[in-house]
Structures are given as structure tokens and as C-alpha cells.
Enzyme design. Structure first.
Site, mmCIF file in Angstrom:
data_model
loop_
_atom_site.group_PDB
_atom_site.id
_atom_site.type_symbol
_atom_site.label_atom_id
_atom_site.label_comp_id
_atom_site.label_asym_id
_atom_site.label_seq_id
_atom_site.Cartn_x
_atom_site.Cartn_y
_atom_site.Cartn_z
ATOM 1 N N ARG A 63 16.048 -18.870 1.056
ATOM 2 C CA ARG A 63 15.142 -17.713 1.033
ATOM 3 C C ARG A 63 16.002 -16.477 1.210
ATOM 4 O O ARG A 63 16.672 -16.318 2.227
ATOM 5 C CB ARG A 63 14.095 -17.799 2.155
ATOM 6 C CG ARG A 63 13.322 -16.498 2.324
ATOM 7 C CD ARG A 63 12.131 -16.590 3.247
ATOM 8 N NE ARG A 63 11.014 -17.283 2.608
ATOM 9 C CZ ARG A 63 9.755 -17.227 3.039
ATOM 10 N NH1 ARG A 63 9.446 -16.501 4.106
ATOM 11 N NH2 ARG A 63 8.810 -17.886 2.416
ATOM 12 N N HIS A 81 8.266 -16.535 -5.867
ATOM 13 C CA HIS A 81 7.965 -17.446 -4.759
ATOM 14 C C HIS A 81 7.336 -18.722 -5.349
ATOM 15 O O HIS A 81 6.152 -19.006 -5.145
ATOM 16 C CB HIS A 81 7.011 -16.771 -3.774
ATOM 17 C CG HIS A 81 6.890 -17.473 -2.451
ATOM 18 N ND1 HIS A 81 7.684 -18.560 -2.101
ATOM 19 C CD2 HIS A 81 6.068 -17.245 -1.391
ATOM 20 C CE1 HIS A 81 7.342 -18.959 -0.886
ATOM 21 N NE2 HIS A 81 6.363 -18.192 -0.432
ATOM 22 N N GLN A 111 5.227 -21.523 -3.344
ATOM 23 C CA GLN A 111 3.855 -21.176 -2.974
ATOM 24 C C GLN A 111 2.887 -21.516 -4.102
ATOM 25 O O GLN A 111 1.763 -21.959 -3.863
ATOM 26 C CB GLN A 111 3.779 -19.676 -2.647
ATOM 27 C CG GLN A 111 2.407 -19.219 -2.193
ATOM 28 C CD GLN A 111 2.006 -19.814 -0.851
ATOM 29 O OE1 GLN A 111 2.753 -19.701 0.099
ATOM 30 N NE2 GLN A 111 0.837 -20.439 -0.780
ATOM 31 N N ASP A 163 -2.114 -10.449 -1.746
ATOM 32 C CA ASP A 163 -0.929 -10.599 -0.884
ATOM 33 C C ASP A 163 -0.756 -9.285 -0.131
ATOM 34 O O ASP A 163 -1.414 -8.285 -0.445
ATOM 35 C CB ASP A 163 0.286 -10.902 -1.797
ATOM 36 C CG ASP A 163 1.562 -11.265 -1.047
ATOM 37 O OD1 ASP A 163 1.505 -11.490 0.184
ATOM 38 O OD2 ASP A 163 2.627 -11.321 -1.695
ATOM 39 N N CYS A 172 -1.414 -16.232 0.212
ATOM 40 C CA CYS A 172 -0.235 -17.045 0.570
ATOM 41 C C CYS A 172 0.070 -16.970 2.068
ATOM 42 O O CYS A 172 0.734 -17.860 2.591
ATOM 43 C CB CYS A 172 0.965 -16.626 -0.257
ATOM 44 S SG CYS A 172 1.496 -14.923 0.029
ATOM 45 N N ARG A 210 1.523 -26.463 1.276
ATOM 46 C CA ARG A 210 2.955 -26.179 1.145
ATOM 47 C C ARG A 210 3.744 -27.439 1.489
ATOM 48 O O ARG A 210 4.718 -27.787 0.829
ATOM 49 C CB ARG A 210 3.361 -25.031 2.098
ATOM 50 C CG ARG A 210 2.803 -23.668 1.714
ATOM 51 C CD ARG A 210 3.374 -23.158 0.418
ATOM 52 N NE ARG A 210 4.815 -23.071 0.453
ATOM 53 C CZ ARG A 210 5.513 -22.076 1.020
ATOM 54 N NH1 ARG A 210 4.886 -21.053 1.561
ATOM 55 N NH2 ARG A 210 6.832 -22.079 1.021
HETATM 56 N N1 NVA Z 1 5.129 -10.979 -0.979
HETATM 57 C C1 NVA Z 1 5.355 -11.487 0.355
HETATM 58 C C2 NVA Z 1 5.122 -12.961 0.392
HETATM 59 C C3 NVA Z 1 5.301 -13.589 1.750
HETATM 60 C C4 NVA Z 1 5.140 -15.075 1.747
HETATM 61 C C5 NVA Z 1 6.769 -11.153 0.802
HETATM 62 O O1 NVA Z 1 7.691 -11.272 -0.002
HETATM 63 O O2 NVA Z 1 6.930 -10.739 1.950
HETATM 64 N N1 CP Z 2 3.622 -18.046 2.488
HETATM 65 C C1 CP Z 2 4.839 -18.136 3.035
HETATM 66 O O1 CP Z 2 5.851 -18.342 2.354
HETATM 67 O O2 CP Z 2 4.874 -18.026 4.391
HETATM 68 P P1 CP Z 2 6.157 -17.881 5.321
HETATM 69 O O3 CP Z 2 6.760 -16.523 5.041
HETATM 70 O O4 CP Z 2 5.616 -17.993 6.708
HETATM 71 O O5 CP Z 2 7.140 -18.960 4.994
#
Ligand code: NVA
Ligand code: CP
Length: 301
Positions: free
Chosen positions: A103, A130, A133, A218, A258, A286
Site C-alpha cells: 500500500r 484500490h 476493494q 467514498d 469502502c 475483504r
Molecule cells: N479513497 C480512499 C480510500 C480508503 C480505503 C483513500 O485513498 O484514502
Molecule cells: N477500505 C479500506 O481499504 O480500508 P483500510 O484503509 O482500513 O484498509
């Protein structure tokens, strides 16, 4: 060539379909208390340059269910955080572990890691995508409503990493996608164009919600955009998913998010905590969807 999972499009349509069915099967096995320790002593390296609750816990738990192990690596306490080149880190880690999830911010960093890795690499979120997800989201839709092919999904809000993965999912699973974003926050035009006519892009959330089978949104400011919060709150003020928007969709439309969510920002509490919301199933999935993904990647020839 190793099969990685850097975007959804790394899966063939057949692989994607089977993966969703396998996720449902693995979920049933776990609920029935049936052991499925298919990957004893296999180890996953988990590199997090950004925060996570669901992603970390689902991958770590998934590896435990498989009889394997997962190692959490953060830049705070690895040499990656002190500037060891990504190529070197990839070569070293992939000599020890069997699979890696990463990540991070730049999709290019993920691609670079994968290029130097001898083991499969999973995109656990970048600024661009992502994909993990979306596996869970599709599984959740299929469990609640059956086949997703030809259905209309609606994305409300930022044209961000999640939105990009929804666009790729529309291609892979052949559904229609209505996207409503404020002007200036549209998704990447190349990703959009590649998906062709199944995508409808508008700046009118009402238009996007009409006759939808599912509505999702989101956060307005993603990880790394915290300093833009105030400016984004103003830009996205008309993009809150509330009961009025939900009423424009089909009667049995689902609501997804998500997570993490900000109640009364991108979604009202009435909607996310209401009867159409499936966000807790979605979060749970997930685990199951990623177990199916790990299995696919570890079993490749
Ligand atoms: N768009 C959000 C998704 C979090 C799971 C982010 O990147 O923070
Ligand atoms: N939806 C998601 O990826 O959550 P986290 O940021 O908690 O991993």
C-alpha cells in the site's frame, strides 16, 4: 512471467468470475469451521506506506486461515523508510517471502517493486487504484442480488483511486457505471476512455442515481489529501449521499462504502446505518475475496 495484481485488469474475465465464486466458497468454509490450511508455512510481506485497518487485518487473518503467516512492514521501522531503493527491497524481500502486498502513494512505485520481485505482488491501494476493494464490492453485490453483469452501479464523489477501480471493474465484470463528480474532480481521462460507453460521467448526482442498482461513495479527501479537507468540503457539498438520492435509485438498490466513512459528510448516518446499506458485509468480504486472490496468485504455475 509472474502474475501480479497491480490493477483489476491483471485478471482475465474468467479469472475474475471464478475468483468471486471462490471467495463465496471460502467464506462458507470458514463459517462452517472447515479447515483450509492450503498454504502452510507460506509467508506474505505486507508493506504499508499509508494507514489501514481493513486491509491489514484481512490479509493477516487470511494468511492465518491458510496456515501461513504475514509480516507487517512499515516505513517507520524498515530500511525502506530510510531510503533503501525499492528495487533492492523487492529483490531481498522476494527471496524470503512467497507473496507481497504493498500500500503506497505512487502506482509507479508498486510497478517498480513488481518488476524486481520474484513473487506475486498485490496492490493494496495506491493513489491511482484500490483493486482489492472492488473484489469485495463485487462479491457483496453478487451475494445480495446475483449477477452483476448489465446492472447499473453509481459512483458519487471524487474521481479517485476507488472510482478508477470501479471503472476497471465495469470493464472486467461488464456492468454499467454512472459517475457523478464535481467539475475538476473527474477520474483520469485515459482510464475513463478505455472503458467506453458503459460509463456515464456527469456533474449531477441526481442524474447518476436514477434507476441505479447500487450507489457507492467514498471520503472527499483521501489519504495524503488531508490538507485539502476544507476546500474539498466546499466542492463536494452537493455530493452527499442522502435519502433523497437513494430514493432516485431502484427500490431494492444497495448502498456501499469502502470505509472508513465520515457520517454527515459524504453520506448521511440514515443511509449508511439504514436498511439498504451493506457496508459491514462489504468490509467482511475483504477477507474472503483476498483469500481467493492469494490462492489464485500462489497457485500459479
Ligand atoms: N479513497 C480512499 C480510500 C480508503 C480505503 C483513500 O485513498 O484514502
Ligand atoms: N477500505 C479500506 O481499504 O480500508 P483500510 O484503509 O482500513 O484498509
Amino acid at each position: 512471467m509472474i502474475q501480479h495484481f497491480l490493477t483489476l485488469l491483471d485478471l482475465s474475465e474468467d479469472q475474475a468470475q471464478s475468483l468471486i465464486q471462490r471467495a463465496i466458497e471460502l467464506k462458507a468454509k470458514q463459517k462452517a469451521g472447515e479447515a483450509h490450511e492450503y498454504f502452510k508455512n507460506k509467508v506474505m510481506g505486507m508493506i504499508f506506506d499509508k494507514s489501514s485497518t481493513r486491509t491489514r487485518v484481512s490479509f493477516e487473518t487470511g494468511m492465518a486461515h491458510f496456515g501461513g503467516h504475514a509480516i507487517f512492514l512499515s516505513p517507520r521501522d524498515t530500511q525502506l523508510g530510510r531510503g533503501e531503493p525499492i528495487e533492492d527491497s523487492a529483490r531481498v524481500l522476494s527471496r524470503m517471502v512467497d507473496i507481497v502486498m504493498l500500500r503506497t502513494f505512487d502506482q509507479e512505485k508498486l510497478e517498480q517493486f513488481a518488476e524486481y520481485s520474484n513473487v506475486p505482488v498485490i496492490n493494496a491501494l495506491t493513489d491511482m487504484y484500490h483493486p482489492c476493494q472492488l473484489l469485495a464490492d463485487v462479491q457483496t453485490y453478487v451475494e445480495h442480488r446475483g449477477d452483476i453483469k448489465g446492472k447499473t452501479m453509481t459512483w458519487i464523489g471524487d474521481g479517485n483511486n476507488m472510482c478508477h477501480s470501479y471503472i476497471n471493474a465495469a470493464r472486467l465484470f461488464d456492468f454499467k457505471l454512472n459517475i457523478a463528480t464535481p467539475v475538476g474532480f473527474e477520474p483520469d481521462s485515459k482510464i475513463l476512455q478505455a472503458a467506453g460507453e458503459r460509463i456515464m460521467l456527469t456533474s449531477d448526482p441526481k442524474q447518476a442515481c436514477e434507476d441505479a442498482d447500487m450507489i457507492t461513495t467514498d471520503v472527499w479527501a483521501s489519504m495524503g489529501q488531508e490538507q485539502e479537507q476544507a476546500q474539498r468540503e466546499a466542492a463536494f457539498a452537493n455530493f452527499q449521499v442522502d435519502s433523497k438520492l437513494m430514493q432516485l435509485a431502484k427500490k431494492d438498490a444497495l448502498f456501499m462504502h469502502c470505509l472508513p466513512a465520515h457520517r454527515e459528510e459524504e453520506v448521511t448516518a440514515v443511509v449508511i446505518d439504514g436498511p439498504q446499506s451493506v457496508v459491514w458485509d462489504q468490509a467482511e468480504n475483504r477477507l474472503h475475496a483476498q483469500k481467493a486472490l492469494i490462492e489464485l496468485l500462489l497457485n500459479q504455475k
